[in-house]
Design a protein around this motif. Structure first.
Motif, PDB file in Angstrom:
ATOM      1  N   LEU A 189       0.831  -1.208   0.000  1.00  0.00           N
ATOM      2  CA  LEU A 189       0.000   0.000   0.000  1.00  0.00           C
ATOM      3  C   LEU A 189       0.863   1.255   0.000  1.00  0.00           C
ATOM      4  CD1 LEU A 189      -2.801  -1.085   2.479  1.00  0.00           C
ATOM      5  CD2 LEU A 189      -3.197  -0.233   0.160  1.00  0.00           C
ATOM      6  N   SER A 192       2.664   1.711  -3.323  1.00  0.00           N
ATOM      7  CA  SER A 192       1.755   2.126  -4.393  1.00  0.00           C
ATOM      8  C   SER A 192       1.455   3.619  -4.362  1.00  0.00           C
ATOM      9  CB  SER A 192       0.435   1.352  -4.290  1.00  0.00           C
ATOM     10  OG  SER A 192      -0.386   1.860  -3.243  1.00  0.00           O
ATOM     11  N   TRP A 194      -0.769   4.893  -2.325  1.00  0.00           N
ATOM     12  CA  TRP A 194      -2.148   5.106  -1.877  1.00  0.00           C
ATOM     13  C   TRP A 194      -2.178   5.894  -0.575  1.00  0.00           C
ATOM     14  CZ3 TRP A 194      -4.597   3.553   2.671  1.00  0.00           C
ATOM     15  CH2 TRP A 194      -5.973   3.827   2.717  1.00  0.00           C
ATOM     16  N   LYS A 195      -3.119   6.812  -0.493  1.00  0.00           N
ATOM     17  CA  LYS A 195      -3.342   7.613   0.710  1.00  0.00           C
ATOM     18  C   LYS A 195      -4.825   7.554   1.079  1.00  0.00           C
ATOM     19  CE  LYS A 195       0.889   9.435   0.786  1.00  0.00           C
ATOM     20  NZ  LYS A 195       1.859   9.124   1.855  1.00  0.00           N
ATOM     21  N   VAL A 198      -8.128   8.420  -1.240  1.00  0.00           N
ATOM     22  CA  VAL A 198      -8.001   7.993  -2.635  1.00  0.00           C
ATOM     23  C   VAL A 198      -8.749   6.664  -2.794  1.00  0.00           C
ATOM     24  CG1 VAL A 198      -6.383   7.230  -4.423  1.00  0.00           C
ATOM     25  CG2 VAL A 198      -5.783   9.140  -2.912  1.00  0.00           C
ATOM     26  N   LEU A 200      -9.615   2.976  -3.459  1.00  0.00           N
ATOM     27  CA  LEU A 200      -8.785   1.770  -3.480  1.00  0.00           C
ATOM     28  C   LEU A 200      -9.689   0.592  -3.805  1.00  0.00           C
ATOM     29  CD1 LEU A 200      -5.998   0.347  -2.827  1.00  0.00           C
ATOM     30  CD2 LEU A 200      -6.957  -0.056  -0.553  1.00  0.00           C
ATOM     31  N   ALA A 214      -5.721  -1.148   4.668  1.00  0.00           N
ATOM     32  CA  ALA A 214      -6.106   0.192   4.216  1.00  0.00           C
ATOM     33  C   ALA A 214      -7.207   0.774   5.099  1.00  0.00           C
ATOM     34  CB  ALA A 214      -6.571   0.134   2.765  1.00  0.00           C
ATOM     35  N   THR A 259     -14.655   4.634   0.126  1.00  0.00           N
ATOM     36  CA  THR A 259     -13.504   4.841  -0.767  1.00  0.00           C
ATOM     37  C   THR A 259     -12.685   3.563  -0.919  1.00  0.00           C
ATOM     38  OG1 THR A 259     -12.155   5.645   1.080  1.00  0.00           O
ATOM     39  CG2 THR A 259     -13.294   7.306  -0.241  1.00  0.00           C
ATOM     40  N   ILE A 260     -13.013   2.518  -0.162  1.00  0.00           N
ATOM     41  CA  ILE A 260     -12.293   1.247  -0.222  1.00  0.00           C
ATOM     42  C   ILE A 260     -13.282   0.176  -0.668  1.00  0.00           C
ATOM     43  CG2 ILE A 260     -11.021  -0.482   1.115  1.00  0.00           C
ATOM     44  CD1 ILE A 260     -10.120   1.769   2.978  1.00  0.00           C
ATOM     45  N   GLY A 304      -8.540   5.930  -9.093  1.00  0.00           N
ATOM     46  CA  GLY A 304      -7.836   5.641  -7.857  1.00  0.00           C
ATOM     47  C   GLY A 304      -6.753   4.605  -8.079  1.00  0.00           C
ATOM     48  N   VAL A 305      -6.556   3.750  -7.058  1.00  0.00           N
ATOM     49  CA  VAL A 305      -5.525   2.717  -7.061  1.00  0.00           C
ATOM     50  C   VAL A 305      -6.207   1.352  -7.043  1.00  0.00           C
ATOM     51  CG1 VAL A 305      -3.667   1.648  -5.725  1.00  0.00           C
ATOM     52  CG2 VAL A 305      -3.784   4.151  -5.934  1.00  0.00           C
ATOM     53  N   TRP A 348      -6.744   5.110 -13.808  1.00  0.00           N
ATOM     54  CA  TRP A 348      -6.378   4.386 -12.587  1.00  0.00           C
ATOM     55  C   TRP A 348      -4.910   3.941 -12.637  1.00  0.00           C
ATOM     56  CZ3 TRP A 348      -9.559   2.247  -8.441  1.00  0.00           C
ATOM     57  CH2 TRP A 348     -10.859   2.753  -8.441  1.00  0.00           C
TER      58      TRP A 348
END
Length: 406
Positions: A189, A192, A194-195, A198, A200, A214, A259-260, A304-305, A348
């Motif tokens: 994570l 990558s 990712w924050k 963002v 995921l 995450a 967001t996840i 996103g990621v 992405w």
């Protein structure tokens, strides 16, 4: 303040990510200093409580080891003498059980088993000399773990503050086949980029390790909040200080919108992930679907990621050996998955963590970055693919197999 030297081992390839994370932990209390990275870990130093904080907050470290002694050596007796002179009784008692582990790089000494025995004998002899009693050995569930490390010229002896490895967060009850270790997922994570905030998405989530790491980051839940550590049995342990350290953790506000996101072809895995999320203390919505990875759609309008560990190749013993022909099932899967990424995930950043180094070829995509990591002894890569806008239009413009160009 007494300063202690610590070594934090981690999965190979994660050293830079761990050093960055330790820097963030050091910012919580100005007494800790991060030192050099070496293959397999990071050196740092600080107060005794800093060692506790690393155990509480580090998602990437495998353990926290406190240096007890260091010397040059020429034979096993030099090692015995250093361990015998170490004040083990300041930290634990003869009623505690112990385990000794030794690793070596380029050591001229031939038998690690004999060195392990010499270290155990030295610890027991010191207690017997002082108290007429000695600790017992327990290789399965010891109270105290002692770790020796030899290079070509020097020997270092450590006392393990962690006990059980730090990837054991205390929440996992259910696992799929060969689950990704939690500290490796956390390192992926971070690597990558990712924050929190963002989007995921893990479309092959298995038992949910990436999603749970995450989600805990997003919620502000430290990885060590729900478990116990070996240092809680040390003579110097102060429960009140430890309670204050844990009480200082401030949870983050829960997100208003998801967001996840996760999905898996297996309904059992989706249920397992949901149960694991609950056991990990996640109290906000993490949408999960049962769907084949080839059929997924982007879960948000905002790019996103996408980060996943595909359950193909060495992980389940199907492939991973470059000398073997890729099986047709995998070829079909990656071809369909590639089309899905191109058509539905414009903008992405896609990250695939795998031991199969032929994945970019199977996807017919050129990676923008490949980062080597080790999952245990298994060499893996984290491949990054940037799904730029326009993939979809280019795919649509290609003649279809059933079309006859005029």
């Amino acid at each position: 303040m007494t300063r202690y030297s610590y070594f934090c081992p981690c999965p190979r390839g994660m050293e830079a990510a761990l050093a960055e994370e330790l820097g963030e932990i050091a910012a919580l209390d100005k007494t800790m200093t991060v030192h050099n990275q070496v293959p397999g870990g990071v050196h740092c130093s600080g107060s005794l409580q800093d060692g506790w904080r690393i155990n509480l907050h580090s998602r990437i470290a495998s353990r926290v080891l406190m240096r007890m002694g260091h010397t040059s050596y020429s034979n096993e007796n030099d090692i015995y003498d250093l361990v015998l002179d170490t004040h083990w009784e300041d930290w634990f008692g003869y009623h505690h059980t112990i385990r000794v582990d030794v690793t070596a790089v380029k050591s001229p000494l031939k038998s690690l088993e004999f060195i392990t025995l010499k270290i155990k004998d030295a610890i027991c002899d010191r207690f017997r000399d002082q108290f007429t009693q000695r600790p017992s050995v327990n290789t399965r569930n010891p109270d105290m773990r002692i770790v020796g490390f030899l290079d070509a010229r020097t020997f270092t002896i450590y006392l393990d503050l962690s006990g059980e490895p730090l990837f054991k967060r205390g929440w996992r009850m259910e696992t799929g086949d060969a689950p990704l270790r939690e500290n490796l997922a956390a390192g992926l994570l971070r690597t990558s980029g990712w924050k929190p905030g963002v989007p995921l998405f893990d479309p092959m989530c298995g038992s949910g390790t990436i999603l749970i790491e995450a989600a805990q980051i997003l919620a502000g839940i430290p990885p060590g909040m729900r478990r116990e550590f070996a240092f809680e049995k040390f003579h110097q342990f102060d429960p009140a200080i430890w309670a204050d350290i844990k009480a200082s953790v401030k949870p983050h506000p829960l997100p208003a919108e998801p967001t996840i996101f996760g999905s898996d072809i297996s309904g059992d895995m989706v249920i397992m992930t949901r149960n694991n999320l609950n056991k990990a203390g996640i109290r906000f919505d993490v949408p999960l679907k049962q769907i084949e990875a080839q059929e997924i759609k982007a879960p948000t309008i905002q790019p996103g990621v996408l980060l996943t560990n595909p359950p193909y190749g060495e992980r389940i013993g199907v492939r991973g050996d470059s000398s073997l022909e890729s099986d047709e099932l995998a070829k079909e899967f990656f071809s369909a998955f590639s089309a899905t990424l191109k058509q539905r995930f414009a903008g992405w950043s896609v990250f695939l963590f795998t031991a199969d180094l032929t994945v970019p070829k199977l996807l017919r995509l050129k990676e923008s970055r490949k980062t080597p990591f080790f999952n245990g002894a298994l060499e893996c890569r984290l491949f990054r693919f940037d799904m730029v806008s326009g993939f979809n239009r280019r795919e649509e413009a290609k003649p279809k197999p059933d079309q006859n160009p005029q």
